[in-house]
Design a protein around this motif. Structure first.
Motif, PDB file in Angstrom:
ATOM      1  N   LEU A  12      -3.000  -7.897  10.731  1.00 19.28           N
ATOM      2  CA  LEU A  12      -3.066  -6.818   9.741  1.00 19.28           C
ATOM      3  C   LEU A  12      -2.970  -5.447  10.403  1.00 19.28           C
ATOM      4  O   LEU A  12      -2.274  -4.554   9.917  1.00 19.28           O
ATOM      5  CB  LEU A  12      -4.366  -6.905   8.934  1.00 19.28           C
ATOM      6  CG  LEU A  12      -4.484  -8.032   7.914  1.00 19.28           C
ATOM      7  CD1 LEU A  12      -5.856  -8.022   7.267  1.00 19.28           C
ATOM      8  CD2 LEU A  12      -3.381  -7.909   6.868  1.00 19.28           C
ATOM      9  N   VAL A  13      -3.672  -5.302  11.498  1.00 17.32           N
ATOM     10  CA  VAL A  13      -3.646  -4.019  12.207  1.00 17.32           C
ATOM     11  C   VAL A  13      -2.232  -3.704  12.690  1.00 17.32           C
ATOM     12  O   VAL A  13      -1.733  -2.585  12.531  1.00 17.32           O
ATOM     13  CB  VAL A  13      -4.640  -4.039  13.384  1.00 17.32           C
ATOM     14  CG1 VAL A  13      -4.389  -2.874  14.325  1.00 17.32           C
ATOM     15  CG2 VAL A  13      -6.074  -4.010  12.873  1.00 17.32           C
ATOM     16  N   MET A  83      -5.042  -3.035   0.024  1.00 18.78           N
ATOM     17  CA  MET A  83      -6.214  -2.908   0.893  1.00 18.78           C
ATOM     18  C   MET A  83      -6.656  -1.462   1.008  1.00 18.78           C
ATOM     19  O   MET A  83      -7.844  -1.144   0.917  1.00 18.78           O
ATOM     20  CB  MET A  83      -5.889  -3.379   2.305  1.00 18.78           C
ATOM     21  CG  MET A  83      -5.905  -4.855   2.527  1.00 18.78           C
ATOM     22  SD  MET A  83      -5.514  -5.218   4.258  1.00 18.78           S
ATOM     23  CE  MET A  83      -6.987  -4.631   5.114  1.00 18.78           C
ATOM     24  N   TRP A  86      -8.305  -0.091  -2.081  1.00 15.72           N
ATOM     25  CA  TRP A  86      -9.645  -0.633  -2.206  1.00 15.72           C
ATOM     26  C   TRP A  86     -10.586   0.055  -1.213  1.00 15.72           C
ATOM     27  O   TRP A  86     -11.683   0.484  -1.579  1.00 15.72           O
ATOM     28  CB  TRP A  86      -9.625  -2.138  -1.964  1.00 15.72           C
ATOM     29  CG  TRP A  86     -10.947  -2.788  -2.206  1.00 15.72           C
ATOM     30  CD1 TRP A  86     -11.413  -3.266  -3.389  1.00 15.72           C
ATOM     31  CD2 TRP A  86     -11.969  -3.019  -1.237  1.00 15.72           C
ATOM     32  NE1 TRP A  86     -12.675  -3.775  -3.218  1.00 15.72           N
ATOM     33  CE2 TRP A  86     -13.041  -3.643  -1.913  1.00 15.72           C
ATOM     34  CE3 TRP A  86     -12.083  -2.759   0.125  1.00 15.72           C
ATOM     35  CZ2 TRP A  86     -14.210  -4.008  -1.269  1.00 15.72           C
ATOM     36  CZ3 TRP A  86     -13.249  -3.118   0.769  1.00 15.72           C
ATOM     37  CH2 TRP A  86     -14.305  -3.741   0.076  1.00 15.72           C
ATOM     38  N   ALA A  87     -10.128   0.167   0.014  1.00 19.84           N
ATOM     39  CA  ALA A  87     -10.958   0.788   1.051  1.00 19.84           C
ATOM     40  C   ALA A  87     -11.282   2.234   0.711  1.00 19.84           C
ATOM     41  O   ALA A  87     -12.420   2.681   0.869  1.00 19.84           O
ATOM     42  CB  ALA A  87     -10.254   0.700   2.401  1.00 19.84           C
ATOM     43  N   ARG A  89     -11.633   3.514  -2.064  1.00 21.21           N
ATOM     44  CA  ARG A  89     -12.600   3.584  -3.140  1.00 21.21           C
ATOM     45  C   ARG A  89     -13.997   3.138  -2.716  1.00 21.21           C
ATOM     46  O   ARG A  89     -14.992   3.730  -3.098  1.00 21.21           O
ATOM     47  CB  ARG A  89     -12.102   2.711  -4.295  1.00 21.21           C
ATOM     48  CG  ARG A  89     -13.036   2.719  -5.458  1.00 21.21           C
ATOM     49  CD  ARG A  89     -12.352   2.315  -6.745  1.00 21.21           C
ATOM     50  NE  ARG A  89     -13.321   2.005  -7.781  1.00 21.21           N
ATOM     51  CZ  ARG A  89     -13.155   1.055  -8.685  1.00 21.21           C
ATOM     52  NH1 ARG A  89     -12.034   0.335  -8.674  1.00 21.21           N
ATOM     53  NH2 ARG A  89     -14.062   0.830  -9.600  1.00 21.21           N
ATOM     54  N   PHE A  90     -14.050   2.064  -1.936  1.00 20.98           N
ATOM     55  CA  PHE A  90     -15.361   1.456  -1.690  1.00 20.98           C
ATOM     56  C   PHE A  90     -15.936   1.681  -0.302  1.00 20.98           C
ATOM     57  O   PHE A  90     -17.155   1.657  -0.132  1.00 20.98           O
ATOM     58  CB  PHE A  90     -15.304  -0.044  -1.976  1.00 20.98           C
ATOM     59  CG  PHE A  90     -15.150  -0.361  -3.429  1.00 20.98           C
ATOM     60  CD1 PHE A  90     -16.244  -0.312  -4.273  1.00 20.98           C
ATOM     61  CD2 PHE A  90     -13.914  -0.695  -3.949  1.00 20.98           C
ATOM     62  CE1 PHE A  90     -16.110  -0.600  -5.615  1.00 20.98           C
ATOM     63  CE2 PHE A  90     -13.771  -0.982  -5.300  1.00 20.98           C
ATOM     64  CZ  PHE A  90     -14.873  -0.932  -6.137  1.00 20.98           C
ATOM     65  N   VAL A  91     -15.114   1.796   0.680  1.00 22.81           N
ATOM     66  CA  VAL A  91     -15.608   2.032   2.040  1.00 22.81           C
ATOM     67  C   VAL A  91     -14.658   2.975   2.757  1.00 22.81           C
ATOM     68  O   VAL A  91     -13.926   2.573   3.673  1.00 22.81           O
ATOM     69  CB  VAL A  91     -15.764   0.724   2.838  1.00 22.81           C
ATOM     70  CG1 VAL A  91     -17.111   0.083   2.588  1.00 22.81           C
ATOM     71  CG2 VAL A  91     -14.645  -0.257   2.501  1.00 22.81           C
ATOM     72  N   SER A  94     -13.410   2.859   6.508  1.00 20.71           N
ATOM     73  CA  SER A  94     -13.250   1.576   7.171  1.00 20.71           C
ATOM     74  C   SER A  94     -11.831   1.188   7.537  1.00 20.71           C
ATOM     75  O   SER A  94     -11.611   0.200   8.212  1.00 20.71           O
ATOM     76  CB  SER A  94     -13.817   0.489   6.272  1.00 20.71           C
ATOM     77  OG  SER A  94     -12.973   0.349   5.148  1.00 20.71           O
ATOM     78  N   TRP A  95     -10.873   1.940   7.113  1.00 22.91           N
ATOM     79  CA  TRP A  95      -9.505   1.474   7.315  1.00 22.91           C
ATOM     80  C   TRP A  95      -8.599   2.700   7.357  1.00 22.91           C
ATOM     81  O   TRP A  95      -8.744   3.609   6.527  1.00 22.91           O
ATOM     82  CB  TRP A  95      -9.120   0.545   6.151  1.00 22.91           C
ATOM     83  CG  TRP A  95      -7.722  -0.008   6.157  1.00 22.91           C
ATOM     84  CD1 TRP A  95      -6.746   0.279   5.250  1.00 22.91           C
ATOM     85  CD2 TRP A  95      -7.146  -0.944   7.059  1.00 22.91           C
ATOM     86  NE1 TRP A  95      -5.615  -0.419   5.532  1.00 22.91           N
ATOM     87  CE2 TRP A  95      -5.817  -1.173   6.638  1.00 22.91           C
ATOM     88  CE3 TRP A  95      -7.607  -1.600   8.201  1.00 22.91           C
ATOM     89  CZ2 TRP A  95      -4.965  -2.041   7.299  1.00 22.91           C
ATOM     90  CZ3 TRP A  95      -6.748  -2.453   8.848  1.00 22.91           C
ATOM     91  CH2 TRP A  95      -5.444  -2.672   8.400  1.00 22.91           C
TER      92      TRP A  95
ATOM     93  N   THR B   2     -13.387  -3.281   5.763  1.00 16.80           N
ATOM     94  CA  THR B   2     -12.297  -3.845   4.963  1.00 16.80           C
ATOM     95  C   THR B   2     -11.600  -4.950   5.752  1.00 16.80           C
ATOM     96  O   THR B   2     -11.263  -6.001   5.199  1.00 16.80           O
ATOM     97  CB  THR B   2     -11.284  -2.753   4.615  1.00 16.80           C
ATOM     98  OG1 THR B   2     -11.985  -1.680   3.985  1.00 16.80           O
ATOM     99  CG2 THR B   2     -10.229  -3.272   3.665  1.00 16.80           C
ATOM    100  N   VAL B  79      -5.206  -7.028  -4.016  1.00 11.46           N
ATOM    101  CA  VAL B  79      -4.840  -7.513  -2.677  1.00 11.46           C
ATOM    102  C   VAL B  79      -4.369  -8.952  -2.763  1.00 11.46           C
ATOM    103  O   VAL B  79      -3.334  -9.328  -2.196  1.00 11.46           O
ATOM    104  CB  VAL B  79      -6.041  -7.407  -1.706  1.00 11.46           C
ATOM    105  CG1 VAL B  79      -5.682  -8.001  -0.357  1.00 11.46           C
ATOM    106  CG2 VAL B  79      -6.495  -5.963  -1.542  1.00 11.46           C
TER     107      VAL B  79
END
Lengths: 107, 107
Positions: A12-13, A83, A86-87, A89-91, A94-95, B2, B79
DNA sequence: CGGTATCCTATGGGATACTG
DNA sequence: CAGTATCCCATAGGATACCG
C-alpha cells in the motif's frame, strides 16, 4: 490475491508513493513509513510479477531502473483514495494524503 | 493507524463480512478465508478498541455477543467497494464480492 | 546512488485443546 | 455454540554489511 495486495501495508505504501509520483528506489526509502531496503526490493519484485508495476531502464551502466504503475496498478487508485478520505475524517494524522492525491481523477 | 487497519488482511476480511451482515463468531469462521479462532478473537478485540466494531449482548448466560460496525467502521465501506471493483476487473476469483455488496449505498 | 545478501529475532498465526 | 489459552514454528522484516 486482492487481499495479498491491499492487505499488505508495504504494498500500500509503495502504491501510494507511486501515485504521488515517486519512482526511484531511494525515493521510496525517504517516505515516513521507513521501509527497509530488502523489503522494498522484495515488494517491488512481487508487484512486478503481479503486473502492478513496470520498471524501465533509465541508465545503462550501472543498470538503473525506475518504477511506474501499470494500468492494473493505476486502477488501484480508488482504493487508496477511499483510504485517504476515511483517514482524513477519522484519523487525520495517520496516512499521507496531500490534496492533489485526493483530487486525482480516476482514469 | 489507517495502515494497520486496511493493511491487515484479517481485518479486511472481518470488515467485509460485517458489511455482508455476518455478526456472530462462528459465522466469521465459515468464511472462505478460514480465519483461526484466536486470530478472529484478537482482531475483533483490536477493532473494538479502535472503535470500528461494537458488540452487544444478545444472550445472558452464558454471555453471547454479536458484532456490528460502528459509524467509523461503516465508513470503510468505500474502501472495500473499491477493492471489489478492482478485483472484479482484474482477478475475478480473488475476493468475495456479491453484487449486493457492490451496490450498497455509502451512508 | 541502487540495490542484494545475510543474519537474527519478534511475532503472526495455524493447530489444537479446553472451558462455560 | 462462543470463545480463551497454549504451543510452536515459519517467516516477515529490521539492522547491517556489502557490491557495482
Amino acid at each position: 490475491m486482492t487481499l495479498d495486495i491491499v492487505g499488505d501495508r508495504w504494498t500500500l505504501v509503495i502504491l501510494r508513493d507511486l501515485h504521488l509520483g515517486k519512482r526511484r528506489f531511494s525515493q521510496f526509502l525517504d517516505s515516513p513509513e521507513r521501509i527497509a531496503t530488502n523489503v522494498l526490493s522484495d515488494r517491488l519484485a512481487q508487484m512486478e510479477r503481479e503486473g502492478l508495476v513496470a520498471k524501465s531502464l533509465y541508465q545503462d551502466r550501472p543498470k538503473r531502473y525506475e518504477y511506474r504503475l501499470s494500468e492494473k496498478g493505476e486502477a488501484l487508485l480508488p482504493v487508496l483514495q477511499a483510504m485517504s478520505r476515511w483517514a482524513n475524517r477519522f484519523v487525520p494524522d495517520s496516512w499521507t494524503t496531500p490534496p492533489e492525491f485526493l483530487n486525482r481523477k480516476t482514469p
